[in-house]
Write an enzyme that holds these catalytic residues in place. Structure first.
Site, mmCIF file in Angstrom:
data_model
loop_
_atom_site.group_PDB
_atom_site.id
_atom_site.type_symbol
_atom_site.label_atom_id
_atom_site.label_comp_id
_atom_site.label_asym_id
_atom_site.label_seq_id
_atom_site.Cartn_x
_atom_site.Cartn_y
_atom_site.Cartn_z
ATOM 1 N N GLY A 36 -19.274 6.985 -10.999
ATOM 2 C CA GLY A 36 -18.899 8.095 -10.762
ATOM 3 C C GLY A 36 -19.281 8.732 -9.291
ATOM 4 N N GLY A 46 -23.321 8.694 -8.548
ATOM 5 C CA GLY A 46 -23.668 7.418 -8.797
ATOM 6 C C GLY A 46 -23.249 6.272 -7.871
ATOM 7 C CG ASP A 78 -19.011 4.142 -14.744
ATOM 8 O OD1 ASP A 78 -18.187 4.603 -15.939
ATOM 9 O OD2 ASP A 78 -19.406 4.958 -13.847
ATOM 10 C CB THR A 92 -15.267 8.604 -18.537
ATOM 11 O OG1 THR A 92 -15.674 9.284 -17.441
ATOM 12 C CG2 THR A 92 -16.339 8.328 -19.750
ATOM 13 C CB THR A 122 -20.811 16.301 -14.368
ATOM 14 O OG1 THR A 122 -19.547 16.218 -13.721
ATOM 15 C CG2 THR A 122 -21.922 14.966 -14.294
ATOM 16 C CB THR A 130 -27.782 20.233 -13.418
ATOM 17 O OG1 THR A 130 -27.287 21.436 -12.976
ATOM 18 C CG2 THR A 130 -27.967 20.346 -15.102
ATOM 19 C CG ASP A 131 -28.244 24.091 -9.953
ATOM 20 O OD1 ASP A 131 -27.604 23.869 -10.475
ATOM 21 O OD2 ASP A 131 -28.115 24.418 -8.407
ATOM 22 C CD GLU A 132 -24.135 23.965 -13.615
ATOM 23 O OE1 GLU A 132 -23.552 24.182 -14.761
ATOM 24 O OE2 GLU A 132 -23.296 23.340 -12.536
ATOM 25 C CE1 TYR A 175 -23.618 18.679 -16.878
ATOM 26 C CE2 TYR A 175 -23.870 20.625 -15.631
ATOM 27 C CZ TYR A 175 -23.934 19.361 -15.634
ATOM 28 O OH TYR A 175 -24.733 18.747 -14.516
ATOM 29 C CE LYS A 232 -27.544 16.191 -16.765
ATOM 30 N NZ LYS A 232 -27.334 14.644 -16.795
ATOM 31 N NE ARG A 262 -22.092 27.681 -9.473
ATOM 32 C CZ ARG A 262 -22.226 28.660 -10.154
ATOM 33 N NH1 ARG A 262 -22.793 29.844 -9.621
ATOM 34 N NH2 ARG A 262 -21.593 28.952 -11.427
ATOM 35 N NE ARG A 314 -16.783 27.331 -14.980
ATOM 36 C CZ ARG A 314 -17.278 26.514 -14.134
ATOM 37 N NH1 ARG A 314 -18.446 26.675 -13.890
ATOM 38 N NH2 ARG A 314 -16.530 25.540 -13.440
ATOM 39 N N PRO A 315 -15.686 31.719 -18.855
ATOM 40 C CG PRO A 315 -14.667 31.484 -21.037
ATOM 41 C CD PRO A 315 -14.605 31.034 -19.731
HETATM 42 P P1 TYD Z 1 -17.724 23.508 -10.271
HETATM 43 O O1 TYD Z 1 -17.567 22.683 -9.117
HETATM 44 O O2 TYD Z 1 -17.077 23.419 -11.330
HETATM 45 O O3 TYD Z 1 -19.333 23.534 -10.272
HETATM 46 P P2 TYD Z 1 -20.456 24.183 -11.356
HETATM 47 O O4 TYD Z 1 -19.659 24.993 -12.367
HETATM 48 O O5 TYD Z 1 -21.034 23.096 -12.064
HETATM 49 O O6 TYD Z 1 -21.406 25.206 -10.471
HETATM 50 O O7 TYD Z 1 -17.678 24.901 -9.804
HETATM 51 C C1 TYD Z 1 -18.301 25.662 -8.544
HETATM 52 C C2 TYD Z 1 -17.997 27.044 -8.436
HETATM 53 O O8 TYD Z 1 -16.719 27.261 -8.237
HETATM 54 C C3 TYD Z 1 -18.447 27.749 -9.577
HETATM 55 O O9 TYD Z 1 -19.147 29.007 -9.542
HETATM 56 C C4 TYD Z 1 -17.188 28.008 -10.535
HETATM 57 C C5 TYD Z 1 -16.195 27.947 -9.484
HETATM 58 N N1 TYD Z 1 -14.811 27.614 -9.597
HETATM 59 C C6 TYD Z 1 -13.613 28.444 -9.467
HETATM 60 O O10 TYD Z 1 -13.711 29.575 -8.871
HETATM 61 N N2 TYD Z 1 -12.385 27.910 -9.335
HETATM 62 C C7 TYD Z 1 -12.104 26.613 -9.828
HETATM 63 O O11 TYD Z 1 -11.066 26.336 -10.219
HETATM 64 C C8 TYD Z 1 -13.201 25.864 -10.206
HETATM 65 C C9 TYD Z 1 -13.076 24.307 -10.470
HETATM 66 C C10 TYD Z 1 -14.661 26.231 -9.748
#
Ligand code: TYD
Length: 338
Positions: free
Chosen positions: A10, A13, A31, A34, A81, A121-123, A146, A150, A210, A272-273
């Site tokens: 990945g 990794g 691995d 996937t 992830t 992860t920080d999430e 997700y 974790k 982020r 994203r919900p």
């Molecule tokens: P992502 O790379 O999916 O990491 P994470 O959700 O684990 O932080 O996304 C980083 C940020 O970018 C997150 O706030 C969601 C946003 N994002 C978009 O706005 N559009 C997209 O198509 C994607 C994949 C992420």
């Protein structure tokens, strides 16, 4: 030293695998291959005498027991992830990210001399309101399947460490980026869309922040952790963050500017919900150990965007799993093509 690296094909990794092999380690890469794994990620080491590849699943107890039995340290990077995929199909996250970790723990409890470094992860903390930074002892409050998987893995690790006196290191990292990251993630996706002159689907108002770390800086942090593995039973968590928190819209604009593409490509789409607004780690524990990121975000981003500009087309032709189908499912409606 011999490391069992799980998920070594990945993104993160494979960067760790190449670093360890180059520095004299023996590496067994387990691995499952996937959609997120890519053989191109380890092409440089595939014939190296200190490198061995095993295709298999961390949920396969017998296989895991056999491989853990010959390792000095286990580095667990095997995971599902992608937050968006965890909304579409949470079951595989529970299986790999939780049950897989339990399989590793079951094997490790029979091998008291073998250390575990687990990537988290920080999430797990959910959204962190400004100006707070999450310290290692902060309570978990995951928002996505997700993140919950974790967090659950960490709870199982804690339980095993308590019950069986195991010494485990948990590395909680902020968002990582760099060359060879899967096309579905934010920075590769936006870079490739900008290069193609296609709409870049920004979720919601794009003001989610982020914290971004260049992958080489994470590899250095992991290497430092390996130099000081704990011997006392319990879980030692460390936070690996850059401290550079950037709104998604600003990152998207930087990508456009670096490529000389119009910012009008940035296209707000349905959010994203459960989208966390902000992640922020307090990484002072790692910094006290002498670690600090070498690259500023702007430098790492420029390097990454250049890499995708020069190698992205070839990269997109290497194994990217079901990316085209996934893209349609995730963005078709959002971008109004249905
Ligand atoms: P992502 O790379 O999916 O990491 P994470 O959700 O684990 O932080 O996304 C980083 C940020 O970018 C997150 O706030 C969601 C946003 N994002 C978009 O706005 N559009 C997209 O198509 C994607 C994949 C992420």
């Amino acid at each position: 030293m011999r490391a069992l690296v799980t998920g070594g094909c990945g993104f993160i990794g494979s960067h760790v695998v190449r670093s360890l092999v180059a520095d004299g380690w023996e590496v067994i890469n387990l691995d499952r291959m996937t959609y997120a794994a890519n053989p191109a990620n380890v092409a440089e080491v595939v014939r190296h005498p200190r490198y061995r590849f095993v295709q298999g699943d961390i949920c396969d107890g017998a296989l895991v027991r056999e491989l853990v039995g010959v390792a000095d340290v286990v580095l667990n990077f095997a995971a599902e992830t992608h937050v968006d995929r965890s909304l579409l199909d949470p079951g595989v996250f529970v299986r790999t990210d939780v049950e897989g970790v339990v399989m590793l723990l079951e094997a490790l409890r029979e091998r008291p001399g073998t250390a575990l470094v687990h990537m988290s992860t920080d999430e797990v903390f959910g959204s962190i309101p400004a100006p707070l930074e999450a310290r290692e002892d902060r309570a978990f409050a995951p928002s996505s399947p997700y993140a919950a998987s974790k967090a659950a893995a960490e709870l199982m690790i804690r339980a095993y460490a308590e019950t069986y006196g195991m010494a485990v290191t948990v590395v909680r990292c902020c968002n990582v980026f760099g060359p060879r990251q899967h096309l579905e993630k934010f920075i590769p996706l936006f870079t490739m869309r900008a290069l193609a002159g296609e709409p870049m689907p920004l979720y919601g108002d794009g003001m989610q922040e982020r914290e971004w770390l260049y992958v080489d800086d994470l590899v250095e942090a992991v290497r430092l952790v390996l130099e000081g593995l704990p011997t006392v039973a319990g879980v030692r968590a460390v936070h690996v963050g850059s401290g550079e928190r950037v709104a998604n819209r600003a990152t998207a604009e930087m990508i456009c500017d670096l490529l000389g593409r119009p910012r009008e490509l940035i296209t707000p789409v349905a959010d994203r919900p459960g989208h966390d607004r902000r992640y922020a780690l307090d990484s002072s524990r790692m910094r006290e150990l002498g670690w600090a990121p070498r690259r500023r975000f702007v430098e790492g981003l420029a390097e990454t965007v250049r890499w995708y500009r020069d190698h992205g087309a070839a990269w997109a032709r290497t194994a990217q799993g079901d990316f085209a189908r996934y893209f349609e499912r995730q963005y078709g409606e959002r971008l109004g093509r249905r």
